[in-house]
Scaffold this active site. Structure first.
Site, mmCIF file in Angstrom:
data_model
loop_
_atom_site.group_PDB
_atom_site.id
_atom_site.type_symbol
_atom_site.label_atom_id
_atom_site.label_comp_id
_atom_site.label_asym_id
_atom_site.label_seq_id
_atom_site.Cartn_x
_atom_site.Cartn_y
_atom_site.Cartn_z
ATOM 1 N N SER A 36 0.806 -1.215 0.000
ATOM 2 C CA SER A 36 0.000 0.000 0.000
ATOM 3 C C SER A 36 0.844 1.272 0.000
ATOM 4 C CB SER A 36 -0.971 -0.041 1.183
ATOM 5 O OG SER A 36 -1.953 0.959 1.080
ATOM 6 N N ASP A 243 -2.346 6.846 -3.189
ATOM 7 C CA ASP A 243 -1.191 6.128 -2.652
ATOM 8 C C ASP A 243 -0.760 5.030 -3.611
ATOM 9 O OD1 ASP A 243 -3.301 4.384 -2.172
ATOM 10 O OD2 ASP A 243 -2.424 3.607 -0.323
ATOM 11 N N GLU A 341 -11.328 7.119 6.813
ATOM 12 C CA GLU A 341 -10.308 7.494 7.775
ATOM 13 C C GLU A 341 -9.708 8.813 7.312
ATOM 14 O OE1 GLU A 341 -8.407 3.742 9.889
ATOM 15 O OE2 GLU A 341 -7.954 3.746 7.757
ATOM 16 N N GLY A 463 -0.482 -1.118 17.371
ATOM 17 C CA GLY A 463 -0.722 -2.524 17.070
ATOM 18 C C GLY A 463 0.525 -3.265 16.646
ATOM 19 N N THR A 464 1.637 -2.557 16.441
ATOM 20 C CA THR A 464 2.816 -3.194 15.867
ATOM 21 C C THR A 464 4.108 -2.983 16.649
ATOM 22 O OG1 THR A 464 3.180 -1.239 14.475
ATOM 23 C CG2 THR A 464 1.887 -3.048 13.530
#
Length: 502
Positions: A36, A243, A341, A463-464
Site C-alpha cells: 500500500s 497512494d 479514515e 498494534g505493531t
C-alpha cells in the site's frame, strides 16, 4: 491484511503466501500483493473474500499463525486444524491474484502460484492492478464468471457520466499525484474517456520516481506538504494524491499564503454526506427519516468534522476502533453508510434493500443519480479512483472548492508517541478513546483535558510496536501541543515509559 515488511525477519518469505491458499474452496478468492502506502522495499499480502470484501476478522488469527509457523510440520498441523471442521466440495477453488508495481511483486506472485498449484487450486493472474480493482474483480467474477478489466473502467465512466450529465465541466484541470504507483497506469487508461466527459487530468509521479517517496496520499496527509514532482500550481487549483496501490486519496490546494490546504478523508466524508442528503431530499416519496444515513469515524477524526456531521447535518455518527475493517463493518449497518479514515481510505456503502427500493421507483433524476453513486463507489473497499470521481462530480454539480474548504475548520491537533516497555498493559474501551488500564491513567488524562477549551485527547497502544500513540486537539495549536505533551507525560509515568520523558 496480513503484511510482511522489510522490518520483519523474513519480509518476502514465499511460505507465507503458500500457507494462505488453505482458504480457497470452490469460489474464487483474491490475493493482492502490495504494501500500500509503505516504501517500495516493503511488500505484503491482502486477502480478499469471495464477496470482494476484506478477509473476515475471525480468519486473521489463523493467517497470523500460518505466517509465523516455524517448521513444515507446524504448517501441516495448522492446515489440518483448519480443514477438519470444513465440508470441502469436490470442485477445486480458484485464486485471483494481482500485484502493484513493487520490484518484489513478481517473486511473491510466483510463490503464491507454487502454493496454489500444490493444493490443486487454479490461479488466475491479472497482473498489475490497484487493490480496489482486485477486490472488484473478485466480486464480479463470482457474480458473472468474467475477468474483464474494461468492465471496471466502463462502470466508473458511465457512473460519472450519469452524475455530471447536464452540467458544464469545471474550467480547470485536476492535478493528480500518482505516488509512482499502479494507480498512474489505471488513470492513464481512464484519461481519454474522462476527457470526453469534460474532466481533464494532469498526472504526475507516474512511475519515473520511487514509489511513495515524498509523494502519495499518506505523505501529503501526514506532512501537510505538497508532494515532490508536482509543479507549482496557482492558488485554488484542484489537486489530489493517491497512494501506491490506489486505495487512499486526499485532495489539496494552494492557499492564498502559498501553504498547502488539505482536504483529507474527514472532508471527503463530509462532502459525500452533504451530497447524499441533498439527493435524498429531492426524491419524491422518500424522506430522510425513512433512510438511515450514518457516518463512521475513528477517534482520530477531527472533532470539528464530528460536530459538523452531527450538529449541522443531523446525521448519526458512529465511532469504531482504528482500522478500515472496523469502519466497513459498522457502515454496513446503515442504509447508506459513509466511512473515511483521515488518511483518505473509505467509501460509501448502500444496503441492498435500499437499492431495491430505489430501483423500484420511477426514473426521477435524483434516483438515477443516487443509484449511480452506489455503482461508482466501490462496495467492497475504499477505492481512490471512484472517490476521485465522486468528489469531482460533486464539485462540478453541487458545491465549489471554496465552499468545501469552508464547511468546517479543523481544530488544531498534535500526535505524539511514547515508548513503553510493554504496550499490552494499556487497555482501551469506547472505540479506543478511553483507557481502562493502567489504573488511574484515564482519570489523569480527563483532568488535564478539562483545562483546555475544545480539548480532547486519547492514548492508544500501537498494534505493531511498543509505543503508545497520543492524539490531542484544542482551540489553538499552542494549546493542542501543550495538551499532547502533558498527556504523553501521564502515559510515560503510569504506563512504564522508557527513554527520555520529554
Amino acid at each position: 491484511m496480513c503484511s510482511c515488511s522489510s522490518s520483519s525477519s523474513s519480509p518476502h518469505d514465499p511460505a507465507v503466501l503458500m500457507d494462505h491458499n488453505v482458504y480457497c474452496v470452490v469460489q474464487a478468492w483474491g490475493v493482492m500483493i502490495t504494501a500500500s502506502h509503505n516504501p517500495a522495499s516493503d511488500n505484503g499480502v491482502k486477502l480478499v473474500e469471495p464477496s470482494g470484501e476484506m478477509l473476515a476478522q475471525h480468519y486473521e488469527t489463523h493467517a497470523t499463525s500460518l505466517a509465523q509457523a516455524e517448521t513444515d510440520d507446524d504448517v501441516v498441523s495448522l492446515l489440518k486444524g483448519l480443514a477438519e471442521p470444513q465440508t470441502l466440495a469436490g470442485e477445486p477453488g480458484k485464486v485471483i491474484i494481482g500485484r502493484d508495481t513493487r520490484p518484489s511483486g513478481p517473486v511473491l506472485v510466483a510463490a503464491c502460484a507454487a502454493g496454489v498449484t500444490a493444493i490443486g487450486v487454479q490461479l488466475l493472474d491479472i497482473g498489475a492492478v490497484t487493490t480496489p480493482e482486485l477486490h472488484h474483480t473478485v466480486q464480479t467474477y463470482n457474480q458473472y464468471g468474467a475477468l474483464e478489466e474494461q468492465a471496471y473502467f466502463t462502470n466508473l465512466l458511465e457512473s460519472f457520466r450519469t452524475l455530471t450529465c447536464g452540467h458544464a465541466p469545471l474550467a480547470d484541470d485536476l492535478h493528480v499525484d500518482c505516488a509512482n504507483g499502479v494507480g498512474a497506469q489505471k488513470l492513464q487508461q481512464l484519461e481519454a474517456g474522462l476527457h470526453k466527459l469534460g474532466l481533464q487530468l494532469q498526472l504526475y509521479n507516474v512511475g519515473e520516481g520511487q514509489l511513495n517517496h515524498l509523494c502519495g496520499a499518506d505523505y501529503v496527509q501526514k506532512q501537510q506538504r505538497f508532494p515532490a514532482g508536482l509543479p507549482a500550481t496557482s492558488a485554488g487549483a484542484r489537486c489530489a494524491s493517491i497512494d501506491g496501490d490506489a486505495d487512499r486519496i486526499v485532495f489539496f490546494t494552494k492557499g492564498p499564503d502559498g501553504q498547502c490546504v488539505l482536504l483529507d478523508g474527514d472532508k471527503i466524508a463530509a462532502l459525500a454526506a452533504v451530497y447524499v442528503v441533498k439527493l435524498i431530499s429531492r426524491i419524491p416519496g422518500l424522506s430522510a427519516a425513512e433512510v438511515s444515513i450514518g457516518v463512521v469515524q475513528t477517534a482520530y477524526a477531527n472533532g470539528a468534522s464530528t460536530s459538523f456531521l452531527r450538529d449541522e447535518l443531523r446525521l448519526q455518527v458512529a465511532c469504531t476502533n482504528t482500522g478500515v475493517k472496523y469502519l466497513h463493518h459498522e457502515a454496513k449497518l446503515f442504509d447508506i453508510g459513509i466511512y473515511f479514515e483521515s488518511n483518505g481510505h473509505g467509501t460509501v456503502l448502500f444496503k441492498p434493500s435500499l437499492l431495491q427500493r430505489l430501483q423500484d421507483m420511477d426514473g426521477h433524476v435524483c434516483v438515477m443519480q443516487l443509484l449511480a453513486v452506489s455503482r461508482l463507489m466501490n462496495q467492497a473497499v475504499g477505492d481512490a479512483l471512484s472517490n476521485l470521481l465522486l468528489v469531482e462530480a460533486v464539485l462540478q454539480t453541487s458545491i465549489n472548492m471554496q465552499d468545501w474548504i469552508a464547511m468546517y475548520k479543523d481544530l488544531p491537533s498534535r500526535q505524539l508517541k511514547v515508548h513503553v516497555a510493554d504496550r499490552h498493559q494499556i487497555v482501551t474501551t469506547d472505540a479506543e478513546r478511553s483507557c481502562v488500564s493502567p489504573a488511574g491513567m484515564q482519570e489523569s488524562i480527563d483532568a488535564v483535558v478539562a483545562e483546555y477549551p475544545h480539548g480532547r485527547a486519547f492514548a492508544r497502544p500501537s498494534g505493531t510496536e511498543d509505543v503508545v500513540r497520543i492524539y490531542a486537539e484544542a482551540d489553538t495549536q499552542e494549546a493542542a501541543d501543550s495538551l499532547a505533551r502533558r498527556v504523553a507525560g501521564i502515559v510515560y509515568d503510569k504506563a512504564g515509559g522508557i527513554g527520555s520523558r520529554s
